[in-house]
Design an enzyme around this catalytic site. Structure first.
Site, PDB file in Angstrom:
ATOM      1  CD  GLN A 225      -2.725  -1.179   2.549  1.00  0.00           C
ATOM      2  OE1 GLN A 225      -2.861  -2.245   3.128  1.00  0.00           O
ATOM      3  NE2 GLN A 225      -3.288  -0.076   2.995  1.00  0.00           N
ATOM      4  NE  ARG A 372     -13.470  -0.319   4.383  1.00  0.00           N
ATOM      5  CZ  ARG A 372     -14.259  -0.808   3.455  1.00  0.00           C
ATOM      6  NH1 ARG A 372     -14.523  -2.084   3.440  1.00  0.00           N
ATOM      7  NH2 ARG A 372     -14.783  -0.031   2.538  1.00  0.00           N
ATOM      8  CB  CYS A 373      -9.684   2.320  11.144  1.00  0.00           C
ATOM      9  SG  CYS A 373      -8.449   1.448  12.089  1.00  0.00           S
TER      10      CYS A 373
END
Ligand code: CDP
Length: 798
Positions: A225, A372-373
């Site tokens: 990522q 996811r945060c």
């Protein structure tokens, strides 16, 4: 924006257009290009031998049988890595992590050795031929055990590490908070556990390292990522020159934070390629991914609210115990040891607060990734909304009303939270009102009352969330000293077609679609004329990558800014073409015109051609530029989620009746993509609340690390959603007023489900059931009228 302007935007696929995702064309045709799709000439394959034990001293490793297997080219052990100073690597949190174990193994699934062979099957067989002799040690599987007297020290490799404590950290005003608690009419308390969970992307981690001795260049294709951060890490750890390292992130099948850390497989494939001078591919299998890579959550919380009788919150006090596993390796902005857990209670007007946090090692895989945060905001919001629900119940107040009376009001922005964040904008009460109306709040309460008389348990859960999205700014946020900002580079060709590159990296979020929409909005070029590329460090401008929903707030803003630079140059070209001064030129979407005679104009495409063929004297030719964007502040989207459920008291099974989501993420670039992000987030929230757990037995065996036990929701069990978009509060500092959205529903959703079930069983005296709310846990709570705590199966310290 006027209606006609909005229609013009839609026509060219600009801001607000629900443009179809351009990347899906190749995905649905099976033409995606993932790391495992790449085959290079002469490529070898790497497999990893993992530890079966959670904590054990390594007495010996015998690799002789593995070397004898035909097709094996290299067997790497920690001892061999150590000769090159690569047995340990630095982590993103200033800790160290074993690449291949030398002295001890510290979690089940830890990397012990690896084999590089002609194909993955030979490599796997050779791993099984490696003989490792272990001396088992007692395992630690939770923070209570980690700090108990006489606990074995897990990180005895480190100097100055006499125990298992990583940090003790505090933030807020202790004295002020203590005073407020003394004055409280009511103190509401709750102890909670946010269980360990796993991001579980469809595509596992993997890399192909290709070192070319002739050019001295190292190319690594990998599912990361954050390609530029990996390049910097490789340069520093492997001591290779940075300009001779190229990291390419091809298509990525989901990241969710799992693909931010540096994993041993990457390091081993790079070293193997350098040693063997051949490309080396490592593709993790599902169980390897689930047992050893970036876990999330695993925090225990003791929370207290000081309350006035009328419902006003006077103060918040919290203590968090975070289990980080064997290595403290998650990425977090350097100052915040518990990664922004103190974003909690941001949307409530709380005068004073104090948070203490302790991080400990355990014999589990490294944890704490931002699944996811934005770093630890999922836990922050879950604790907040569970504490709010419990406090409303303690006061005997309606939970919606309790929230409303404590919300930061519209007039209070920009608002400083008790932990020091500055909220940019929001309309919290309005979002709540939209949600209550949509769910039919009053009606539902009446139905609930009537149903209860008939022995039927209905419940309604509310959760709100506000998430700090868009790290930087560079003044406050850095990772390993690298400041957090982002970038975009735009090249407009002479025919008005363009290529845009950013320092972010999409993993399924649709950047190829939405970034082109921002360019369309800023320049009036049709979105389809803009191609977007990300993930190749040789071509993309430097960026910190995509995680913590930072892409739109930072890289998206950089896209706006670079397009504006292009527009500024195009204006000078337009003035030249129209033979007027720059001050006399006006802009409308896609066209400059003369203020005094609007019919005389030139299109942006004509300006592009002029940049290469007819520029004024003294102007640099071409129409290309780069912008580095350092955001002045974080963006703070807000959401209200409402869930209604029916609980079967005979079995503990609960069914979702309705889910309403009201998300305010500022200006929506692509409403369809935004809705997709919300649906995905709610699906994950439902799974966390309902079905997912990974736990550890007393020996540190990872229980449930397979997809028979760790359940990923399919369309079959996922409930439907009702999404509302009517509240739009632009971020005042973002160039197009957008805030992040990718994670909001996963962050705020879980508490809504839990609150709904607890609401349904109100009257049993049960204040809490820790996630996941499996039927047997709900049944136990109802039948025995007591709280159900900890991760299933029951924690060893219970
Ligand atoms: O960093 P990440 O891409 O995971 O999250 P994000 O910035 O929240 O964006 C997720 C997707 O939603 C991207 O395609 C964004 O461009 C899109 N989005 C949007 O259309 N409008 C917004 N206000 C926010 C995001």
């Amino acid at each position: 924006m006027s209606v006609s302007q909005a229609l013009d935007e839609i026509k060219i696929g600009g801001l607000g257009a629900s443009r179809r995702r351009v990347e899906d064309d190749r995905f649905i045709r099976g033409k995606g290009n993932y790391t495992d799709d790449i085959t290079l000439p002469g490529m070898l394959h790497l497999e990893i031998l993992r530890s079966p034990l959670a904590h054990a001293r390594i007495k010996s490793i015998d690799t002789s049988k593995a070397w004898d297997i035909p097709g094996v080219h290299l067997v790497l052990t920690g001892e061999m890595m150590a000769t090159r100073n690569l047995a340990w690597m630095p982590t993103l949190s200033y800790d160290t992590q074993a690449v291949l174990a030398t002295d001890k193994v510290r979690f089940q699934g830890q990397e012990v050795a690896c084999v590089i062979a002609d194909d993955p099957y030979i490599a796997k067989d050779a791993c099984e031929a490696i003989d490792v002799e272990y001396e088992p040690l007692p395992a630690i599987v939770n923070p209570a055990q980690a700090v108990a007297d006489g606990a074995p020290v897990i990180r005895d490799d480190k100097e100055n590490q006499p125990d298992n404590v990583i940090y003790n950290w505090e933030v807020g005003d202790k004295a002020g908070t203590d005073r407020a608690f003394e004055q409280a009419d009511v103190v509401s308390r709750l102890r909670l556990h946010y269980p360990r969970s796993h991001p579980s992307p469809i595509e596992c981690c993997g890399s192909i390292a290709d070192f070319n001795r002739a050019t001295s260049k190292l190319t690594v294709y990998m599912t990361t990522q954050a390609p530029h951060i990996i390049r910097a890490a490789v340069a520093l750890v492997a001591e290779l020159p940075e300009h001779m390292i190229r990291i390419v992130s091809p298509d990525i099948g989901g990241g969710f934070g799992n693909k931010v850390p540096v994993y041993p497989g990457y390091v081993c494939s790079i070293l193997a390629s350098i040693l063997l001078e051949r490309p080396v591919k490592w593709i993790e299998d599902k169980s390897g991914n689930l047992i050893s890579t970036g876990f999330a959550r695993d925090i225990y919380l003791d929370g207290e609210l000081a309350l006035r009788k009328d419902g006003k919150i006077l103060a918040v006090r919290m203590h968090a115990d975070a289990d980080h596993g064997a290595f403290f390796s998650d990425a977090q902005p350097s100052k915040f040891k518990i990664g922004l857990l103190h974003s909690t209670f941001a949307c409530y007007d709380v005068p004073v607060a104090h948070l203490t946090a302790r991080g400990t090692y355990s014999n589990k895989a490294p944890g704490g990734v931002a699944y996811r945060c934005s770093f630890r905001v999922t836990e922050a919001m879950f604790f907040q909304e569970r504490m709010i629900a419990a406090a409303a119940a303690d006061l005997g107040m309606d939970p919606a009303e309790f929230r409303r009376m404590n919300f930061v009001t519209d007039e209070q922005f920009p608002h400083r939270t008790p932990f020091g964040f500055l909220l940019d904008s929001g309309q919290y009460a309005k979002c709540l009102d939209v949600g209550l109306k949509a769910v039919g709040y009053e009606d539902f309460r009446r139905q609930q009352e009537e149903a209860r008389k008939r022995g039927k348990l209905l419940g309604l859960g509310i959760s709100t969330m506000t998430e700090p999205l868009g790290a930087g700014n560079s003044r406050e946020y850095d990772i390993l000293g690298i400041k957090m900002f982002d970038s975009a580079e735009l090249k407009v060709h002479m025919t008005g077609k363009a290529i845009l590159r950013t320092g972010a990296k999409t993993q399924g979020q649709g950047h190829e679609t939405t970034w082109a929409q921002i360019v369309a909005h800023e320049l009036g070029l049709p979105a389809e004329d803009v191609i977007v590329e990300e993930g190749d460090t040789d071509t993309a401008p430097f960026g910190m990558g995509t995680y913590a929903s930072r892409s739109t707030p930072v890289a998206g803003a950089a896209v706006s800014m670079v397009a504006r630079k292009i527009r500024a140059k195009a204006r000078r070209l337009a003035a030249h073409l129209l033979e007027v001064s720059e001050e006399d030129v006006e802009w409308e979407l896609g066209r400059f015109y003369v203020r005094s005679s609007p019919d005389r104009g030139v299109t942006i495409q004509e300006c592009a051609m002029a940049a290469y063929s007819n520029m004024p004297d003294g102007m640099e030719p071409g129409l290309e530029n780069t912008a580095f964007y350092d955001p002045p502040n974080l963006t703070w989207p807000f959401a209200v989620y409402l869930v209604t459920v029916e609980v079967d008291q005979e079995t503990g099974v609960w069914d979702v009746l309705n889910i309403v989501a009201v998300d305010d993420c500022g200006v929506r670039i692509n409403p369809m993509i935004v809705e997709g992000q919300i649906m995905g987030g709610l699906t994950e929230a439902y799974a966390m609340a309902n079905m997912q757990f990974i736990t550890f037995d007393a020996e540190g065996n990872c229980v449930g690390a397979n997809y028979m036990d760790y359940l990923l929701p399919t369309a079959w069990e996922t409930p439907g959603f009702e999404l509302h978009s009517e509240v739009v509060t632009p971020s005042p500092h973002h160039p197009i007023g957008a805030k992040g959205i990718g994670e909001c529903a996963a962050v705020g959703g879980p508490a809504a489900f839990v609150n709904a079930v607890i609401d349904a069983i109100a009257g049993t005296g049960v204040r809490n059931i820790d996630m996941p709310l499996l039927p047997d846990r709900v049944w136990e709570a109802i039948t025995h009228g007591h709280d159900v705590s900890g991760a299933p199966p029951v924690r060893a310290d219970d």
